[in-house]
Write a protein that holds these residues in place. Structure first.
Motif, mmCIF file in Angstrom:
data_model
loop_
_atom_site.group_PDB
_atom_site.id
_atom_site.type_symbol
_atom_site.label_atom_id
_atom_site.label_comp_id
_atom_site.label_asym_id
_atom_site.label_seq_id
_atom_site.Cartn_x
_atom_site.Cartn_y
_atom_site.Cartn_z
ATOM 1 N N ARG A 46 34.130 39.407 32.657
ATOM 2 C CA ARG A 46 32.903 38.660 32.135
ATOM 3 C C ARG A 46 31.882 38.457 34.010
ATOM 4 O O ARG A 46 31.118 38.202 34.141
ATOM 5 C CB ARG A 46 32.864 37.936 31.235
ATOM 6 N N PHE A 47 32.259 37.303 34.505
ATOM 7 C CA PHE A 47 32.304 36.495 35.813
ATOM 8 C C PHE A 47 32.933 38.060 36.432
ATOM 9 O O PHE A 47 31.218 37.982 37.208
ATOM 10 C CB PHE A 47 33.733 36.087 36.501
ATOM 11 N N TYR A 48 33.271 38.961 36.388
ATOM 12 C CA TYR A 48 33.095 40.312 37.806
ATOM 13 C C TYR A 48 31.699 40.787 37.293
ATOM 14 O O TYR A 48 30.625 40.541 38.116
ATOM 15 C CB TYR A 48 34.519 40.818 37.409
ATOM 16 N N GLN A 49 31.290 40.845 35.690
ATOM 17 C CA GLN A 49 30.101 42.270 35.815
ATOM 18 C C GLN A 49 29.311 41.245 36.012
ATOM 19 O O GLN A 49 27.867 41.291 36.868
ATOM 20 C CB GLN A 49 30.349 41.998 34.450
ATOM 21 N N PHE A 50 28.820 39.418 35.758
ATOM 22 C CA PHE A 50 28.022 38.839 36.091
ATOM 23 C C PHE A 50 27.152 39.422 37.807
ATOM 24 O O PHE A 50 26.498 38.847 38.330
ATOM 25 C CB PHE A 50 27.673 37.727 36.197
#
Length: 105
Positions: free
Chosen positions: A89-93
């Motif tokens: 999720r962090f990477y996608q954000f």
């Protein structure tokens, strides 16, 4: 002569990268991500970048790389997150925010 040169180079490199001499580079950083900026804070420095200024974002199995210059990146270990889903999720954000900022410019 080659061994002496290599040894001297290794010693100089080791001393120049000591954490006490590079407190703003090596060690823990606090990254704050918003829709507009990426802010990095250490005990001795602070820097803020617009997402549009970030040249590259990437990852591998262990780290997320947020490049603030062509040869300098914030390296975020995936182990910093409680689980793989949060790391993803962090990477996608990061990717979504970066791409959105680049489209606007």
């Amino acid at each position: 002569m080659i061994l002496v040169s290599f040894g001297a180079t290794a010693l100089i490199s080791g001393v120049s990268y000591m954490p006490s001499k590079n407190r703003a580079v090596l060690g823990k950083h606090r990254l704050t991500l918003t829709a507009e900026t990426l802010t990095d804070e250490t005990p001795v420095s602070q820097g803020t970048w617009s997402w549009a200024a970030i040249p590259k974002v990437s990852r591998n199995s262990a780290y997320v790389f947020i490049y603030v210059q062509q040869n300098m990146a914030h390296i975020v270990p995936r182990r910093s997150f409680p689980n793989r889903t949060d790391a993803d999720r962090f990477y996608q954000f990061v990717v979504d925010t970066w791409k959105t900022a680049r489209v606007r410019d």
